[in-house]
Write a protein that holds these residues in place. Structure first.
Motif, PDB file in Angstrom:
ATOM      1  N   PRO A 321      80.963 -51.166 -53.144  1.00  0.00           N
ATOM      2  CA  PRO A 321      82.417 -50.974 -53.089  1.00  0.00           C
ATOM      3  C   PRO A 321      82.862 -49.610 -53.597  1.00  0.00           C
ATOM      4  O   PRO A 321      83.911 -49.099 -53.168  1.00  0.00           O
ATOM      5  CB  PRO A 321      82.959 -52.104 -53.984  1.00  0.00           C
ATOM      6  CG  PRO A 321      81.862 -53.123 -54.038  1.00  0.00           C
ATOM      7  CD  PRO A 321      80.599 -52.332 -53.978  1.00  0.00           C
ATOM      8  N   ARG A 322      82.097 -49.014 -54.500  1.00  0.00           N
ATOM      9  CA  ARG A 322      82.477 -47.726 -55.077  1.00  0.00           C
ATOM     10  C   ARG A 322      82.127 -46.553 -54.149  1.00  0.00           C
ATOM     11  O   ARG A 322      82.641 -45.450 -54.334  1.00  0.00           O
ATOM     12  CB  ARG A 322      81.799 -47.555 -56.428  1.00  0.00           C
ATOM     13  CG  ARG A 322      82.256 -48.576 -57.464  1.00  0.00           C
ATOM     14  CD  ARG A 322      81.315 -48.613 -58.664  1.00  0.00           C
ATOM     15  NE  ARG A 322      81.168 -47.331 -59.332  1.00  0.00           N
ATOM     16  CZ  ARG A 322      82.002 -46.852 -60.246  1.00  0.00           C
ATOM     17  NH1 ARG A 322      83.065 -47.568 -60.600  1.00  0.00           N
ATOM     18  NH2 ARG A 322      81.786 -45.684 -60.808  1.00  0.00           N
ATOM     19  N   LEU A 323      81.240 -46.785 -53.193  1.00  0.00           N
ATOM     20  CA  LEU A 323      80.806 -45.715 -52.296  1.00  0.00           C
ATOM     21  C   LEU A 323      81.289 -45.906 -50.858  1.00  0.00           C
ATOM     22  O   LEU A 323      81.249 -44.969 -50.065  1.00  0.00           O
ATOM     23  CB  LEU A 323      79.272 -45.618 -52.293  1.00  0.00           C
ATOM     24  CG  LEU A 323      78.628 -45.236 -53.625  1.00  0.00           C
ATOM     25  CD1 LEU A 323      77.107 -45.297 -53.526  1.00  0.00           C
ATOM     26  CD2 LEU A 323      79.055 -43.833 -54.059  1.00  0.00           C
ATOM     27  N   GLN A 324      81.726 -47.107 -50.526  1.00  0.00           N
ATOM     28  CA  GLN A 324      82.137 -47.428 -49.161  1.00  0.00           C
ATOM     29  C   GLN A 324      83.215 -46.467 -48.685  1.00  0.00           C
ATOM     30  O   GLN A 324      84.241 -46.280 -49.327  1.00  0.00           O
ATOM     31  CB  GLN A 324      82.677 -48.861 -49.100  1.00  0.00           C
ATOM     32  CG  GLN A 324      82.909 -49.376 -47.699  1.00  0.00           C
ATOM     33  CD  GLN A 324      81.656 -49.923 -47.068  1.00  0.00           C
ATOM     34  OE1 GLN A 324      80.762 -50.366 -47.775  1.00  0.00           O
ATOM     35  NE2 GLN A 324      81.579 -49.888 -45.755  1.00  0.00           N
ATOM     36  N   GLY A 325      82.950 -45.821 -47.542  1.00  0.00           N
ATOM     37  CA  GLY A 325      83.938 -44.943 -46.936  1.00  0.00           C
ATOM     38  C   GLY A 325      83.988 -43.534 -47.486  1.00  0.00           C
ATOM     39  O   GLY A 325      84.743 -42.694 -46.951  1.00  0.00           O
ATOM     40  N   LYS A 326      83.241 -43.218 -48.519  1.00  0.00           N
ATOM     41  CA  LYS A 326      83.217 -41.859 -49.049  1.00  0.00           C
ATOM     42  C   LYS A 326      82.592 -40.913 -48.014  1.00  0.00           C
ATOM     43  O   LYS A 326      81.646 -41.261 -47.321  1.00  0.00           O
ATOM     44  CB  LYS A 326      82.417 -41.791 -50.348  1.00  0.00           C
ATOM     45  CG  LYS A 326      82.997 -42.607 -51.485  1.00  0.00           C
ATOM     46  CD  LYS A 326      84.289 -42.019 -52.020  1.00  0.00           C
ATOM     47  CE  LYS A 326      84.754 -42.770 -53.276  1.00  0.00           C
ATOM     48  NZ  LYS A 326      86.025 -42.231 -53.799  1.00  0.00           N
ATOM     49  N   LYS A 327      83.121 -39.701 -47.929  1.00  0.00           N
ATOM     50  CA  LYS A 327      82.682 -38.737 -46.930  1.00  0.00           C
ATOM     51  C   LYS A 327      81.698 -37.745 -47.548  1.00  0.00           C
ATOM     52  O   LYS A 327      81.911 -37.268 -48.670  1.00  0.00           O
ATOM     53  CB  LYS A 327      83.882 -37.999 -46.350  1.00  0.00           C
ATOM     54  CG  LYS A 327      84.840 -38.921 -45.589  1.00  0.00           C
ATOM     55  CD  LYS A 327      86.024 -38.137 -45.040  1.00  0.00           C
ATOM     56  CE  LYS A 327      86.970 -39.062 -44.280  1.00  0.00           C
ATOM     57  NZ  LYS A 327      88.154 -38.325 -43.749  1.00  0.00           N
ATOM     58  N   VAL A 328      80.640 -37.445 -46.779  1.00  0.00           N
ATOM     59  CA  VAL A 328      79.551 -36.604 -47.290  1.00  0.00           C
ATOM     60  C   VAL A 328      79.351 -35.405 -46.369  1.00  0.00           C
ATOM     61  O   VAL A 328      79.306 -35.547 -45.142  1.00  0.00           O
ATOM     62  CB  VAL A 328      78.234 -37.396 -47.368  1.00  0.00           C
ATOM     63  CG1 VAL A 328      77.121 -36.523 -47.947  1.00  0.00           C
ATOM     64  CG2 VAL A 328      78.412 -38.661 -48.195  1.00  0.00           C
ATOM     65  N   GLN A 345      74.264 -43.795 -44.608  1.00  0.00           N
ATOM     66  CA  GLN A 345      74.990 -44.792 -43.811  1.00  0.00           C
ATOM     67  C   GLN A 345      74.714 -46.209 -44.282  1.00  0.00           C
ATOM     68  O   GLN A 345      75.580 -47.078 -44.185  1.00  0.00           O
ATOM     69  CB  GLN A 345      74.626 -44.619 -42.333  1.00  0.00           C
ATOM     70  CG  GLN A 345      75.189 -43.354 -41.712  1.00  0.00           C
ATOM     71  CD  GLN A 345      74.768 -43.156 -40.276  1.00  0.00           C
ATOM     72  OE1 GLN A 345      73.787 -43.750 -39.819  1.00  0.00           O
ATOM     73  NE2 GLN A 345      75.485 -42.321 -39.546  1.00  0.00           N
ATOM     74  N   GLU A 346      73.528 -46.435 -44.804  1.00  0.00           N
ATOM     75  CA  GLU A 346      73.223 -47.755 -45.342  1.00  0.00           C
ATOM     76  C   GLU A 346      74.079 -48.075 -46.558  1.00  0.00           C
ATOM     77  O   GLU A 346      74.305 -49.237 -46.888  1.00  0.00           O
ATOM     78  CB  GLU A 346      71.737 -47.846 -45.688  1.00  0.00           C
ATOM     79  CG  GLU A 346      70.833 -47.954 -44.460  1.00  0.00           C
ATOM     80  CD  GLU A 346      69.363 -47.876 -44.808  1.00  0.00           C
ATOM     81  OE1 GLU A 346      69.041 -47.486 -45.949  1.00  0.00           O
ATOM     82  OE2 GLU A 346      68.533 -48.196 -43.954  1.00  0.00           O
ATOM     83  N   MET A 347      74.570 -47.035 -47.242  1.00  0.00           N
ATOM     84  CA  MET A 347      75.462 -47.251 -48.383  1.00  0.00           C
ATOM     85  C   MET A 347      76.908 -47.467 -47.932  1.00  0.00           C
ATOM     86  O   MET A 347      77.773 -47.740 -48.768  1.00  0.00           O
ATOM     87  CB  MET A 347      75.452 -46.016 -49.303  1.00  0.00           C
ATOM     88  CG  MET A 347      74.128 -45.639 -49.877  1.00  0.00           C
ATOM     89  SD  MET A 347      74.343 -44.166 -50.920  1.00  0.00           S
ATOM     90  CE  MET A 347      72.701 -43.485 -50.869  1.00  0.00           C
ATOM     91  N   GLY A 348      77.192 -47.288 -46.639  1.00  0.00           N
ATOM     92  CA  GLY A 348      78.563 -47.395 -46.147  1.00  0.00           C
ATOM     93  C   GLY A 348      79.315 -46.085 -46.233  1.00  0.00           C
ATOM     94  O   GLY A 348      80.542 -46.058 -46.096  1.00  0.00           O
ATOM     95  N   MET A 349      78.586 -44.970 -46.445  1.00  0.00           N
ATOM     96  CA  MET A 349      79.222 -43.664 -46.529  1.00  0.00           C
ATOM     97  C   MET A 349      79.269 -43.025 -45.141  1.00  0.00           C
ATOM     98  O   MET A 349      78.492 -43.369 -44.247  1.00  0.00           O
ATOM     99  CB  MET A 349      78.471 -42.772 -47.520  1.00  0.00           C
ATOM    100  CG  MET A 349      78.328 -43.401 -48.896  1.00  0.00           C
ATOM    101  SD  MET A 349      77.519 -42.342 -50.111  1.00  0.00           S
ATOM    102  CE  MET A 349      78.866 -41.268 -50.573  1.00  0.00           C
ATOM    103  N   GLU A 350      80.181 -42.068 -44.978  1.00  0.00           N
ATOM    104  CA  GLU A 350      80.356 -41.379 -43.699  1.00  0.00           C
ATOM    105  C   GLU A 350      79.885 -39.932 -43.836  1.00  0.00           C
ATOM    106  O   GLU A 350      80.376 -39.187 -44.687  1.00  0.00           O
ATOM    107  CB  GLU A 350      81.825 -41.399 -43.282  1.00  0.00           C
ATOM    108  CG  GLU A 350      82.095 -40.645 -41.988  1.00  0.00           C
ATOM    109  CD  GLU A 350      83.571 -40.525 -41.672  1.00  0.00           C
ATOM    110  OE1 GLU A 350      83.914 -39.784 -40.726  1.00  0.00           O
ATOM    111  OE2 GLU A 350      84.379 -41.159 -42.389  1.00  0.00           O
TER     112      GLU A 350
END
Length: 467
Positions: A321-328, A345-350
Motif C-alpha cells: 500500500p505504501r508503494l502502490q502507484g508511485k512513479k519511478v 511492476q510487481e510492487m505496483g509501481m509505475e
C-alpha cells in the motif's frame, strides 16, 4: 593481435543487431561515439576488463601501467568473496617517465616474480594499459616466458584503455578467459546438474542469495564467471551442463563460444524480481534434465518456486500500500533496463521512463514488452537539466540510478536509490526482492522529502512551520 581480437568481438553472431549491419558498419563496433583521451567517458576498455576479471578472488591481478590506472580501477565494485582476499590487493608496475623511454618489460617481469614469491597465487592476470601498449611493451611474450619459468599461468589481458569502451573491455576479458583459462584443466566430478553463471560478479553478495536455492535443488554452480570465482573452477567450467547468461551485452561471446566448442546450451535470464527468478529456475531445471539430470528435478523446482513465491509475497504485503502507484525513473542500462522494470511492476509501481543505454536489442524488446509497447518510455542518455526538470515537476517520485546522477535527484528534492554496481544492498532472488521493496519504501516514503519541499520562511507564500 588486438586488431584481430577486436574484429572478432565486433562480429558477434549471437547479437541480432550486429548481424543486421553491413560489413563496413560491423567493423566499427557498437560504440556510437568514440572515447576522448583525457576525458571522463564512463570507463575505458581496461576498466571493463578489470571489472570482469577481478572477481576471480584467489588470483593476483597486476596492472602494467602508471599507478593511476590501478588507483582508478581498484575495488570500484562491491564484488564480494566467500574466502580468498588476494583479489583486493592492488598490484601495479607503477610505470614512470623513464619506463616510457626505456620500456617496462623488465619491471613487469620483476613484479610477476615478486608476486609469486610473496603470495604464490594459482594464477596471475596481467593487464595491458595504454602507456605500455603505445610504447610497444610485449606483455604477451613476458607473460608466456614467466609462465614457463615459474610453472604458473600468467595471463595477459590485452585491453588497453584506448581500444574502446568499458563494455568492449568486458568482452575482451571474456576472450582472455576463452584463450587462456577455460578448458585448461579437467574436473573429476562433472555431473549434469553443473551450471555456470556468466556475467554474474557477486556484487554485494547477490550470488549468495541464489546459491541456497540451487543447493536445495542439487544444482551446483561450477563457476561464477566471474563472481566469487576460483581460478580452478573457471578453468574447469567447460564441463558444465548449462550456461546462464545474466548480461548479454557484456559476455555473450563467452556463452556462444562455449556452446560452439563444448556444446553447452545457454540462455539469457535474470534474478531480479519474483517472476524472472522463477522463470530462470524453471529454465535451468529444464535444460539440466535435457542434459541427463533426473526428471524429478522439474517437479522439485516447481515445489521450491511455489514455496518461495508465497513466502516472498507474504513478506512484502505490508509494503504494497505504501508503494502502490508511485512513479519511478529508471536510469541504468544493460539487462537492468528490463529486469528491474519487472521487479518494480510487481510492487505496483509505475516506471515512467527506463534508460536502455548499453542494452542489446533483446534487452530493449523485453523492456518494450514490459512497458506495454510504449517506445517513448525507453530512452538513451538523459541530459542532467532534463532529468532535473522531470524530477522537479513531479513526473517521478523516485529515481533509481548510479551514484553519478544521485545529486540531480537530491537537488530536485526527490528520493533516490542506488541500483548500479556501487550499491550497498543485494537485490537478487526472492530475498533480494524483499530487500529492494524495503529500501524503496525507506527512500520514497522518507518524511524528509515533505519537509525540504516546503517553502522557505523568507518566501512570500510561507505559512508557518507545522507543529
Amino acid at each position: 593481435m588486438l586488431k584481430q581480437k577486436l574484429a572478432d568481438v565486433f562480429n558477434e553472431p549471437g547479437c541480432e543487431k550486429n548481424q543486421a549491419k553491413s560489413d563496413k558498419d560491423r567493423k566499427k563496433g557498437c560504440t556510437v561515439k568514440g572515447l576522448t583521451p583525457g576525458a571522463a567517458a564512463g570507463g575505458c576498455a581496461f576498466d571493463g576488463a578489470k571489472i570482469a576479471l577481478q572477481p576471480v578472488v584467489d588470483a593476483a591481478h597486476i596492472v602494467h601501467g602508471p599507478i593511476a590506472c590501478e588507483g582508478n580501477a581498484w575495488d570500484n565494485r562491491h564484488a564480494a568473496s566467500s574466502g580468498p582476499e588476494l583479489y583486493r590487493m592492488g598490484f601495479t608496475t607503477d610505470m614512470s617517465e623513464l619506463d616510457v623511454i626505456y620500456g617496462g618489460e623488465k619491471k613487469l617481469w620483476k613484479a610477476i616474480k615478486e608476486v609469486i614469491a610473496k603470495y604464490d597465487p594459482p594464477a596471475i592476470f596481467v593487464y595491458q594499459t595504454c602507456v605500455p601498449a603505445l610504447i610497444g611493451d610485449d606483455v604477451i611474450k613476458v607473460c608466456a616466458t614467466a609462465a614457463e619459468k615459474f610453472g604458473k599461468p600468467v595471463i595477459p589481458v590485452n585491453a588497453p584503455g584506448f581500444a574502446g569502451s568499458k563494455n568492449l573491455g568486458n568482452k575482451l576479458a571474456g576472450e582472455t578467459l576463452l584463450d587462456y583459462v577455460i578448458g585448461t584443466e579437467e574436473p573429476d566430478d562433472a555431473r549434469p546438474t553443473d551450471i555456470n553463471l556468466i556475467g554474474e560478479y557477486n556484487l554485494v553478495g547477490e550470488l549468495w542469495q541464489i546459491t541456497p536455492l540451487f543447493d536445495e535443488l542439487g544444482i551446483r554452480i561450477r563457476a561464477g564467471i566471474t563472481g566469487d570465482a576460483r581460478y580452478h573452477d573457471v578453468a574447469c567450467s567447460h564441463r558444465a551442463a548449462v550456461n546462464m547468461l545474466l548480461c548479454g551485452q557484456a559476455m555473450m561471446n563467452v556463452a556462444r563460444k562455449m556452446e560452439e566448442r563444448w556444446g553447452i546450451p545457454y540462455f539469457e535470464g535474470s534474478f531480479y524480481g519474483i517472476e524472472d527468478t522463477s522463470a530462470s529456475l524453471r529454465t535451468i531445471a529444464r535444460l539440466c534434465v535435457q542434459q541427463g539430470a533426473d526428471a524429478d528435478l522439474i517437479e522439485r523446482t516447481e515445489a521450491l518456486i511455489a514455496r518461495e513465491e508465497a513466502r516472498c509475497w507474504e513478506r512484502i504485503r505490508s509494503f504494497t500500500p505504501r508503494l502502490q502507484g508511485k512513479k519511478v525513473l529508471l536510469y541504468t542500462g544493460g539487462h537492468k533496463s528490463w529486469s528491474v522494470i519487472s521487479a518494480l511492476q510487481e510492487m505496483g509501481m509505475e516506471v515512467v521512463k527506463s534508460s536502455v543505454r548499453k542494452a542489446t536489442d533483446s534487452d530493449k524488446s523485453k523492456a518494450l514488452e514490459l512497458m506495454d509497447g510504449d517506445a517513448e518510455a525507453l530512452v538513451g542518455a538523459i541530459p542532467n537539466p532534463e532529468m532535473y526538470r522531470m524530477l522537479r515537476a513531479g513526473e517521478a517520485d523516485i529515481m533509481l540510478s548510479g551514484g553519478r546522477t544521485q545529486f540531480v535527484a537530491l537537488k530536485a528534492r526527490t528520493a533516490w536509490l542506488d541500483i548500479n554496481q556501487e550499491r550497498n544492498y543485494a537485490y537478487a532472488g526472492y530475498d533480494g526482492m524483499v530487500e529492494l521493496v524495503r529500501q524503496m519504501d525507506k527512500a520514497v516514503n522518507n518524511p524528509v522529502w515533505q519537509r525540504v519541499r516546503r517553502p522557505a520562511p523568507w518566501d512570500a507564500d510561507f505559512t508557518g512551520f507545522d507543529a
